[in-house]
Write a protein that holds these residues in place. Sequence first.
Motif, PDB file in Angstrom:
ATOM      1  N   PRO A 133      35.504  31.203  46.129  1.00 39.49           N
ATOM      2  CA  PRO A 133      34.786  32.432  45.760  1.00 39.49           C
ATOM      3  C   PRO A 133      35.341  33.678  46.439  1.00 39.49           C
ATOM      4  O   PRO A 133      35.294  34.769  45.870  1.00 39.49           O
ATOM      5  CB  PRO A 133      33.337  32.171  46.176  1.00 39.49           C
ATOM      6  N   LEU A 134      35.897  33.525  47.644  1.00 39.92           N
ATOM      7  CA  LEU A 134      36.556  34.665  48.290  1.00 39.92           C
ATOM      8  C   LEU A 134      37.749  35.108  47.446  1.00 39.92           C
ATOM      9  O   LEU A 134      37.954  36.304  47.216  1.00 39.92           O
ATOM     10  CB  LEU A 134      37.005  34.298  49.701  1.00 39.92           C
ATOM     11  N   PRO A 154      37.247  39.970  36.253  1.00 33.88           N
ATOM     12  CA  PRO A 154      37.008  38.644  36.838  1.00 33.88           C
ATOM     13  C   PRO A 154      38.196  37.719  36.586  1.00 33.88           C
ATOM     14  O   PRO A 154      39.011  37.962  35.688  1.00 33.88           O
ATOM     15  CB  PRO A 154      35.754  38.156  36.112  1.00 33.88           C
ATOM     16  N   GLU A 214      38.964  40.160  41.657  1.00 41.16           N
ATOM     17  CA  GLU A 214      38.253  41.185  40.888  1.00 41.16           C
ATOM     18  C   GLU A 214      38.327  42.552  41.563  1.00 41.16           C
ATOM     19  O   GLU A 214      38.413  43.572  40.883  1.00 41.16           O
ATOM     20  CB  GLU A 214      36.796  40.771  40.671  1.00 41.16           C
ATOM     21  N   MET A 215      38.317  42.587  42.889  1.00 40.21           N
ATOM     22  CA  MET A 215      38.451  43.867  43.592  1.00 40.21           C
ATOM     23  C   MET A 215      39.792  44.523  43.286  1.00 40.21           C
ATOM     24  O   MET A 215      39.874  45.739  43.132  1.00 40.21           O
ATOM     25  CB  MET A 215      38.334  43.657  45.111  1.00 40.21           C
ATOM     26  N   GLY A 273      35.327  41.072  56.008  1.00 41.38           N
ATOM     27  CA  GLY A 273      34.977  40.041  55.029  1.00 41.38           C
ATOM     28  C   GLY A 273      35.424  38.656  55.436  1.00 41.38           C
ATOM     29  O   GLY A 273      34.701  37.679  55.277  1.00 41.38           O
ATOM     30  N   CYS A 304      38.057  34.705  44.237  1.00 39.72           N
ATOM     31  CA  CYS A 304      37.501  35.346  43.028  1.00 39.72           C
ATOM     32  C   CYS A 304      37.124  36.798  43.307  1.00 39.72           C
ATOM     33  O   CYS A 304      37.400  37.694  42.500  1.00 39.72           O
ATOM     34  CB  CYS A 304      36.274  34.587  42.537  1.00 39.72           C
ATOM     35  N   MET A 305      36.498  37.027  44.451  1.00 45.75           N
ATOM     36  CA  MET A 305      36.080  38.372  44.815  1.00 45.75           C
ATOM     37  C   MET A 305      37.293  39.289  45.017  1.00 45.75           C
ATOM     38  O   MET A 305      37.328  40.400  44.494  1.00 45.75           O
ATOM     39  CB  MET A 305      35.243  38.328  46.092  1.00 45.75           C
TER      40      MET A 305
END
Length: 132
Positions: free
Chosen positions: A17-18, A30, A24-25, A122, A20-21
Amino acid sequence: PEQMQGLPLDVRVDQYPLGCMLYEMISGKPVFDCEAPLALMMKHMTTAPTPLRKLCPQAGVSESLDQLVLRLLAKEPKGRFASMREVEHGGHWLYPLILDTAASRTRCSMIQRRMALVWPIGIRAAGRVVPA
């Protein structure tokens, strides 16, 4: 992906998930975009993401950053970093590259500049999360 398959989890589960984040950033999109939840799950389990340098060449994403994000998004946990501490160490050499890119390229997006500021925070926060 391993959670969706009901496989055993370890400390590498939080890296996906990191990834994925971060994806997208950087790209503004996505990793996968599907309206049907089952189709989206299947893509996360079976489809390789488009490399950031190919998806948004105008963003000036470094090869190092692209490889780091793709490693975080590895389908198999053994393809990811051994621990969040290892990801954090990766961020120490990556952090100056992001800043250099942000300072030297006129087309560098605001997203990359924001990422350069939040990266150390983060990673440290994500490293505290341990699956039950």
